[in-house]
Design a protein around this motif. Structure first.
Motif, PDB file in Angstrom:
ATOM      1  N   SER A 278       0.833  -1.203   0.000  1.00 38.48           N
ATOM      2  CA  SER A 278       0.000   0.000   0.000  1.00 38.48           C
ATOM      3  C   SER A 278       0.868   1.253   0.000  1.00 38.48           C
ATOM      4  N   LEU A 279       1.971   1.225   0.745  1.00 39.78           N
ATOM      5  CA  LEU A 279       2.883   2.373   0.814  1.00 39.78           C
ATOM      6  C   LEU A 279       3.630   2.553  -0.498  1.00 39.78           C
ATOM      7  N   HIS A 280       4.166   1.451  -1.032  1.00 43.73           N
ATOM      8  CA  HIS A 280       5.011   1.539  -2.226  1.00 43.73           C
ATOM      9  C   HIS A 280       4.218   1.943  -3.465  1.00 43.73           C
ATOM     10  N   ARG A 281       2.933   1.598  -3.516  1.00 45.07           N
ATOM     11  CA  ARG A 281       2.117   1.992  -4.667  1.00 45.07           C
ATOM     12  C   ARG A 281       1.972   3.508  -4.760  1.00 45.07           C
ATOM     13  N   GLN A 282       2.130   4.206  -3.637  1.00 39.49           N
ATOM     14  CA  GLN A 282       1.941   5.656  -3.616  1.00 39.49           C
ATOM     15  C   GLN A 282       3.254   6.394  -3.396  1.00 39.49           C
ATOM     16  N   MET A 283       4.352   5.732  -3.755  1.00 40.84           N
ATOM     17  CA  MET A 283       5.675   6.313  -3.547  1.00 40.84           C
ATOM     18  C   MET A 283       6.498   6.153  -4.817  1.00 40.84           C
ATOM     19  N   ALA A 360       3.468   7.006 -12.099  1.00 43.35           N
ATOM     20  CA  ALA A 360       2.781   6.317 -11.001  1.00 43.35           C
ATOM     21  C   ALA A 360       1.964   7.282 -10.146  1.00 43.35           C
ATOM     22  N   ASN A 361       2.112   8.592 -10.393  1.00 46.20           N
ATOM     23  CA  ASN A 361       1.382   9.626  -9.635  1.00 46.20           C
ATOM     24  C   ASN A 361       1.567   9.437  -8.125  1.00 46.20           C
ATOM     25  N   PRO A 362       2.816   9.453  -7.638  1.00 40.67           N
ATOM     26  CA  PRO A 362       3.073   9.177  -6.213  1.00 40.67           C
ATOM     27  C   PRO A 362       2.719  10.363  -5.329  1.00 40.67           C
ATOM     28  N   ARG A 363       2.456  10.055  -4.049  1.00 41.77           N
ATOM     29  CA  ARG A 363       2.212  11.107  -3.061  1.00 41.77           C
ATOM     30  C   ARG A 363       3.508  11.485  -2.349  1.00 41.77           C
ATOM     31  N   ILE A 364       4.447  10.549  -2.287  1.00 45.55           N
ATOM     32  CA  ILE A 364       5.767  10.824  -1.704  1.00 45.55           C
ATOM     33  C   ILE A 364       6.809  10.502  -2.764  1.00 45.55           C
ATOM     34  N   ILE A 365       7.725  11.427  -2.987  1.00 44.62           N
ATOM     35  CA  ILE A 365       8.781  11.228  -3.981  1.00 44.62           C
ATOM     36  C   ILE A 365      10.126  11.312  -3.280  1.00 44.62           C
ATOM     37  N   ILE A 366      10.990  10.360  -3.599  1.00 48.51           N
ATOM     38  CA  ILE A 366      12.352  10.330  -3.048  1.00 48.51           C
ATOM     39  C   ILE A 366      13.324  10.460  -4.205  1.00 48.51           C
ATOM     40  N   ARG A 393       2.945  17.260  -3.467  1.00 43.51           N
ATOM     41  CA  ARG A 393       3.594  15.989  -3.156  1.00 43.51           C
ATOM     42  C   ARG A 393       4.732  16.224  -2.170  1.00 43.51           C
ATOM     43  N   THR A 394       4.869  15.319  -1.227  1.00 38.96           N
ATOM     44  CA  THR A 394       5.977  15.399  -0.276  1.00 38.96           C
ATOM     45  C   THR A 394       7.220  14.834  -0.951  1.00 38.96           C
ATOM     46  N   CYS A 395       8.314  15.556  -0.873  1.00 41.79           N
ATOM     47  CA  CYS A 395       9.528  15.147  -1.587  1.00 41.79           C
ATOM     48  C   CYS A 395      10.732  15.190  -0.654  1.00 41.79           C
ATOM     49  N   PHE A 396      11.530  14.131  -0.694  1.00 42.85           N
ATOM     50  CA  PHE A 396      12.800  14.082   0.028  1.00 42.85           C
ATOM     51  C   PHE A 396      13.909  14.018  -1.011  1.00 42.85           C
ATOM     52  N   VAL A 397      14.840  14.959  -0.919  1.00 40.75           N
ATOM     53  CA  VAL A 397      15.908  15.090  -1.910  1.00 40.75           C
ATOM     54  C   VAL A 397      17.253  14.863  -1.230  1.00 40.75           C
ATOM     55  N   VAL A 398      18.006  13.915  -1.754  1.00 37.75           N
ATOM     56  CA  VAL A 398      19.388  13.706  -1.315  1.00 37.75           C
ATOM     57  C   VAL A 398      20.282  14.161  -2.450  1.00 37.75           C
ATOM     58  N   ALA A 399      21.194  15.070  -2.176  1.00 36.72           N
ATOM     59  CA  ALA A 399      22.031  15.590  -3.254  1.00 36.72           C
ATOM     60  C   ALA A 399      23.358  16.084  -2.712  1.00 36.72           C
ATOM     61  N   HIS A 400      24.396  15.869  -3.533  1.00 36.40           N
ATOM     62  CA  HIS A 400      25.693  16.490  -3.257  1.00 36.40           C
ATOM     63  C   HIS A 400      25.788  17.802  -4.031  1.00 36.40           C
ATOM     64  N   ARG A 401      25.043  17.893  -5.134  1.00 28.68           N
ATOM     65  CA  ARG A 401      24.973  19.155  -5.865  1.00 28.68           C
ATOM     66  C   ARG A 401      24.007  20.077  -5.119  1.00 28.68           C
ATOM     67  N   LEU A 402      24.535  21.105  -4.500  1.00 30.04           N
ATOM     68  CA  LEU A 402      23.680  21.985  -3.703  1.00 30.04           C
ATOM     69  C   LEU A 402      22.734  22.798  -4.578  1.00 30.04           C
ATOM     70  N   SER A 403      22.999  22.837  -5.900  1.00 26.27           N
ATOM     71  CA  SER A 403      22.099  23.562  -6.792  1.00 26.27           C
ATOM     72  C   SER A 403      20.728  22.919  -6.853  1.00 26.27           C
TER      73      SER A 403
END
Length: 452
Positions: A278-283, A360-366, A393-403
């Motif tokens: 259920s979680l992965h279908r919306q992520m 997939a039209n997710p609600r949470i994006i990583i 949408r709630t988004c979590f971004v991991v990046a080394h490029r600060l841009s």
């Protein structure tokens, strides 16, 4: 099936022959029955030995094939560092080692089958001696025709033994391979959804950490006392040096692991009590190293939403402002790609994964270093498109490029598994702490690249 069929036919033949021999001459049948404990002793002696050597052959063959596959996959690196001779020497050693295990199997099999054959011939000779004595002895007065008839029955009885010996050795070899397969299939996961896990039919996307700690080894925590709240529609950026715990944190959100202590809530529900599917279908998850399956680009995108039409996929790519880049492929979206995306550049694979996540039209994006493989111009186009697509949408971004994280609602700076700074890009620059130092390093590196 073949082993079972041959065993049933051969076993049935021996049982019928034994019944006729017992009815025809019980005394001579006792000689034949004496073969049973001998066969039991031979089987007991060779079964463990044969199982051990066949298991060793399977394990050795796995090492050979794994090394071969790794060498082929890394052929460019091998050629770049001129390791052909060294890799060939390693492979030769593995082959030599594998040949020794095969010789052990051959020796065991070559000993087992002749012993079975010798045992049957020994008992036939015993029957001949005892039967001949009874024919020639005046007291026994056994007709020679009865002896010949019994010998025909004995031949029918002993003939399947060699066949059964071959089948037995083949079965042990197959069982050694099956044992390795079932050891994987029967391996229990570290955790599974509880029976009362709940569905999240329409997720809003609120994510909350409450004093969460996690460690791959509980004695060595990777994340310690993490507390944060991401409201629906917010973008949270995670910044820190390598090994600070950024990827671990997003893996917990995706429920690839469970917290060691503390709570992780999705829409107010503890993630332990949410059904994983259920979680992965919306992520939607876009990683630095994404996996592309064999097939067309359309088929790979449709993994995110199997019911998506060609028009839906094209529209998702258009909204990401990368449709022209995908249509420039030899056959457009119907371009065939090989295993692990062979035939596509790293940047093109990344674009396919962006479209796959968005369709997939997710609600949470990583986004885990999601734009690291695309060029600067394409990254700018995608970043501009994402500003519109990530709304709501709630988004979590991991990046080394600060841009890529300047426009985040919240920036979290991690160090050794702890959040040491939090705020917006502007607030953290004004704070002049760790984030400000990272930003200055980024600016200097960008200026140096520009000069080059």
């Amino acid at each position: 099936h073949q082993v079972m069929f041959v065993t049933l036919v051969a076993g049935g033949q021996m049982v019928m022959a034994a019944a006729f021999m017992l009815w025809h001459d019980a005394l001579l049948f006792l000689v034949v029955a004496g073969l049973a404990p001998v066969l039991w002793a031979i089987n007991r002696t060779f079964r463990d030995r044969f199982s051990r050597v066949t298991r060793e052959v399977q394990e050795s063959f796995s090492r050979v094939t794994a090394t071969l596959a790794e060498s082929v996959a890394g052929i460019r690196l091998t050629q770049s560092f001129v390791r052909q001779s060294l890799n060939a020497a390693i492979f030769r050693d593995l082959i030599a080692d594998h040949s020794q295990y095969n010789l052990a199997v051959a020796r065991t099999s070559g000993t087992f089958l002749p012993i079975i054959e010798f045992s049957s011939q020994f008992f036939i000779a015993s029957l001949l001696a005892i039967g001949g004595y009874r024919v020639l002895s005046p007291q026994a007065r056994m007709p020679i025709g009865d002896l010949v008839q019994f010998f025909f029955l004995a031949g029918i009885f002993f003939q399947p033994l060699t066949v059964l010996g071959n089948v037995y050795s083949n079965a042990l070899t197959a069982m050694a391979g099956a044992e390795r397969v079932f050891s994987v299939l029967d391996h229990q996961p570290e955790w599974s959804d509880p029976p009362d896990a709940v569905e999240l039919p329409c997720m809003r996307g609120r994510v909350e950490f409450r004093n969460l700690s996690f460690g791959y080894n509980p004695r060595n925590p990777v994340l310690q006392d993490i507390s944060l709240t991401a409201e629906p529609g917010q973008t949270v950026a995670l910044v820190g040096h390598t090994g600070s715990g950024k990827s671990t944190l997003i893996n917990l959100i995706a429920k690839f692991y469970l917290p060691t202590s503390g709570e992780l809530l999705i829409d107010g529900v503890d993630i332990r009590r949410i059904r994983s599917d259920s979680l992965h279908r919306q992520m939607g998850i876009i990683q630095q190293q994404n996996f592309i399956f064999s097939g067309t680009v359309l088929e790979n995108v449709r993994i995110g939403n199997p019911s998506a039409t060609d028009d839906d996929i094209a529209e998702a790519a258009r909204r990401l402002d990368c449709l022209d880049l995908l249509e420039s492929l030899p056959d457009g979206l119907r371009t065939e790609v090989g295993e692990r995306g062979t035939g596509l550049s790293l940047g093109q694979r990344q674009l396919v994964c962006f479209v796959r996540a968005m369709v997939a039209n997710p609600r949470i994006i990583i986004l885990d270093e999601a734009t690291s493989s695309v060029d600067t111009m394409t990254e700018a186009r995608i970043q501009k498109a994402l500003q519109n697509l990530l709304k709501g949408r709630t988004c979590f971004v991991v990046a080394h490029r600060l841009s890529t994280i300047r426009n985040a609602d919240v920036v979290l700076v991690l160090n050794k598994g702890r959040i040491i700074e939090r705020g917006t890009h502007t607030e953290l620059l004004r704070l002049d702490g760790v984030y400000a130092n990272l930003y200055r390093e980024f600016v200097r590196a960008s200026e140096a690249d520009a000069e080059d």
